[in-house]
Design an enzyme around this catalytic site. Sequence first.
Site, PDB file in Angstrom:
ATOM      1  N   THR A 145      52.161  64.739 -14.554  1.00  0.00           N
ATOM      2  CA  THR A 145      52.541  63.554 -15.313  1.00  0.00           C
ATOM      3  C   THR A 145      51.719  63.409 -16.593  1.00  0.00           C
ATOM      4  O   THR A 145      50.486  63.438 -16.542  1.00  0.00           O
ATOM      5  CB  THR A 145      52.325  62.319 -14.426  1.00  0.00           C
ATOM      6  OG1 THR A 145      53.042  62.498 -13.218  1.00  0.00           O
ATOM      7  CG2 THR A 145      52.781  61.051 -15.128  1.00  0.00           C
ATOM      8  N   GLU A 146      52.416  63.242 -17.712  1.00  0.00           N
ATOM      9  CA  GLU A 146      51.784  62.988 -19.020  1.00  0.00           C
ATOM     10  C   GLU A 146      50.794  64.093 -19.392  1.00  0.00           C
ATOM     11  O   GLU A 146      49.826  63.862 -20.116  1.00  0.00           O
ATOM     12  CB  GLU A 146      51.077  61.621 -19.021  1.00  0.00           C
ATOM     13  CG  GLU A 146      51.958  60.458 -18.573  1.00  0.00           C
ATOM     14  CD  GLU A 146      52.967  60.037 -19.633  1.00  0.00           C
ATOM     15  OE1 GLU A 146      52.908  60.553 -20.761  1.00  0.00           O
ATOM     16  OE2 GLU A 146      53.838  59.198 -19.317  1.00  0.00           O
ATOM     17  N   LEU A 147      51.054  65.303 -18.872  1.00  0.00           N
ATOM     18  CA  LEU A 147      50.176  66.468 -19.090  1.00  0.00           C
ATOM     19  C   LEU A 147      48.734  66.223 -18.650  1.00  0.00           C
ATOM     20  O   LEU A 147      47.804  66.834 -19.166  1.00  0.00           O
ATOM     21  CB  LEU A 147      50.214  66.934 -20.557  1.00  0.00           C
ATOM     22  CG  LEU A 147      51.535  67.499 -21.063  1.00  0.00           C
ATOM     23  CD1 LEU A 147      51.338  68.144 -22.439  1.00  0.00           C
ATOM     24  CD2 LEU A 147      52.123  68.546 -20.109  1.00  0.00           C
TER      25      LEU A 147
END
Lengths: 398, 447
Positions: A145-147
């Site tokens: 998630t979200e890198l």
Amino acid sequence: MLNIVFYFQVHQPYRLKHFNVLDINKSSSLFDDNANKAIMQKVANKCYLPTNRLLLDIIKKFDGKFKIAYSITGTAIEQFKLYSPEVLESFKELVATGHVELIGETYYHSLSFLYDHNEFLDQVQMHKDLLKSEFNYVPETFRNTELIYQDRLSDIVYEIEGFKTILTEGVDRILDWRSPLYAYKNYSKSLNLLLKYYKLSDDIAFRFSNREWPEFPLTVDKFVNWIDHLTLSEKENHNQFLNLFMDYETFGEHQWAETGIFDFMKHLPQEVLKMKHLGFITPKETPDFANYQQESISFPEPVSWADEERDLSAWLENDMQKNAIETLYELLPRIKQHGDENLLEQARKLTTSDHFYYMCTKYFQDGDVHKYFSPYDSPDQAYIYYINALADLEEKLN
Amino acid sequence: MKVLMFTWEFPPFISGGLGMACYGMVRSLLKLGIKVDLILPTKEMVYFPLVEEDDVDKLPAVFLETDKQKEFDTISFANIKERLDYIGVTTHPESYVKMKDITRYLHVLESEETTFFKTKDAHDRMLEDAIFNLIGDEDLIRKVQEYTLRAQKIASALHFDLIHAHDWLCYPAGMIARKTSKKPLVVHIHATEFDRSGGPGDERIHKIEYAGMMYADRVIAVSQYTAQMIMSRYRIDSGRIKIVHNAFTAQPGLNGYKQRIFKGPTILFLGRITLQKGPDYFLDVAERVLKIHPECRFIVAGTGDMGRRLLRKSAELKLKNKFLFTGFLNRSQVEQILKASDIYVLPSVSEPFGIAPLEAMAYGVTSIISKQSGVSEVVNHAFKIDFWDVDRMAETICYLIENPDICLKMGQDGKNEVNNILWDEAAEKIRKVYTSTLSEYLESISL
């Protein structure tokens, strides 16, 4: 040789209702079905459908020379089915070309990695199962998630069958003198690591229509020229990778059609492919092109692709965010133990990172972005509804 | 007897206790045969001549200007609400008067009215003080100016025996009415600026309050607590102060049946989230209780300027999903939350009276009330604790949680008690204040 690696994030959360104390412990749903439907259909028309059509045409036109990768969350796919099934069909069509890679992640686009490893593993497996059932696809690349990434994550992902590559942000404070244009290994050299080239990614995703930006307007010629310049740093014929990672909603939603974003994307591949030393590949192919010993790189602290800080502060900085997420992850095992599948599904929808993003109070430059993406009047409102929802789930136990 | 009454709030709009108190009071006064001409901050210049008991709900209205009255007579309204909308009594008193309609107060003062205030005896200087402290650009001040300017016209047009003005917003109007009509003035203190601000407050409002009390023939305080406050802070002669406690106005159709939301004990704060009401003490109490009884939930019902601070602080204290905020609640939602609560806490720093605990008690909710309140003088079946003594409050709540039978019994006793605190008795006391004020006044002018 420099290959462009396009990865697009496709995600829609389940937005919470304006959930009041008096709604607690009633049978009503926690989520704002009307808003979720309206937003899904709006984004489908402005972004998903036209962009999918455009990219499908380009892929067919170049027959394998133009490739892209998607990470599509479980909550997005569920909502395609509910509100816009034609979007899911068009993604299937894209995958069927054989030139589209699908990336694995947590089904609910959650921050579970930071709070509950078992939940994280469950959600990754759920997402794998979904890719299998919807696209008959087995992912080899993982993005959190979200890198969000740190060394610890690579250890867990390594244990999951099938993943060989992880995507994350090319954070300056980690890279230091190193270039994000090369493929790296994680700290224990067990996985392939690709780092987002945030400057050129954000030129498209954030700055494309910004008239204050000195480089405005961004033309295909200018962009390809910049890419061409990057290859000057190439040494000893080591292949480079330009990792352009961005939200898919960039096309038509964050950057409206009127800005010319679709024209830009339509002409970019042909101009890139005119250059003999430029090409496109997908993340899972990068190890085959890395004709050098991949250096390992360590991320002791978590990073992400959000805001200037590129850390966790967009979701986990203030007390509201912390109290909300800690309460959720305390409640989750109790809900699992209780065994009500419906409750568990609702709780998992509350693990989606967007809920914490809405509570962000960093109202500087980045705050504007937060505000734009929030369905609530203020971070405080978002928090109130979220906490009420958690009280609702807890009351429904027993 | 007929009374000209000035008040800023009256149902259908209730923002605090004032509107409900006036409603109950006026209804019982009407029962006693006292007629009331009510003046509200309406958009149109009207008065409400109340004669029968049920006039408090019908609110019959008369325009001061005959032309407008003729026009008004020709219109047939579908219901009371439509008629009130026409007059400009909306659900928000802030919108009673449109800002652009407000006459230039200062301009008026400096021209024709000047001679009106020019008498220089000590008593009239109070009137001057009130009028010249009512200066400012705030919306509320300017609305009070407009309301005040109407008083002279109203007082000369109507016939009445006595003037009754509620709280500082209406003191200047009441004072002008007294000056114009030469009828005695009773001012009613529901709250002082010291209570509202929780600190020194607004200097202009203090001066208006002081001038109003000095100018009046009689001062009614809603509690001993308030009487003490105006004696010590404003040096008002105790001989002119009468205490009349507020009473409880039961809502028609009230049933006290519990309708739980939460399985665990539910503890309620109900009121504006402002310094005066002590919401921060409620939070401190919650933190202490939750350490021992994590199964309970604390609910903050209401809005106010301290809302955000309280919310952030509750998150900082990591009170999980145990400390919840309702936001603004309408009438029926207030009932729902009362029915769902076991314990009500009024941690006010300074509460001249405090109607909310009576309401909570009417729903059988066991109440813990600040000693710094007027309401604590009239109820016995409630726990009375200093607002700052959060440890005692926490201990009391834990005790009630651990002894649910006692909690229930206390709630039931409180319910019975509240239902006997009647406006009829309070109105009888007010009638006595009226008659003694009148006879003294008549004596003084016949001398």
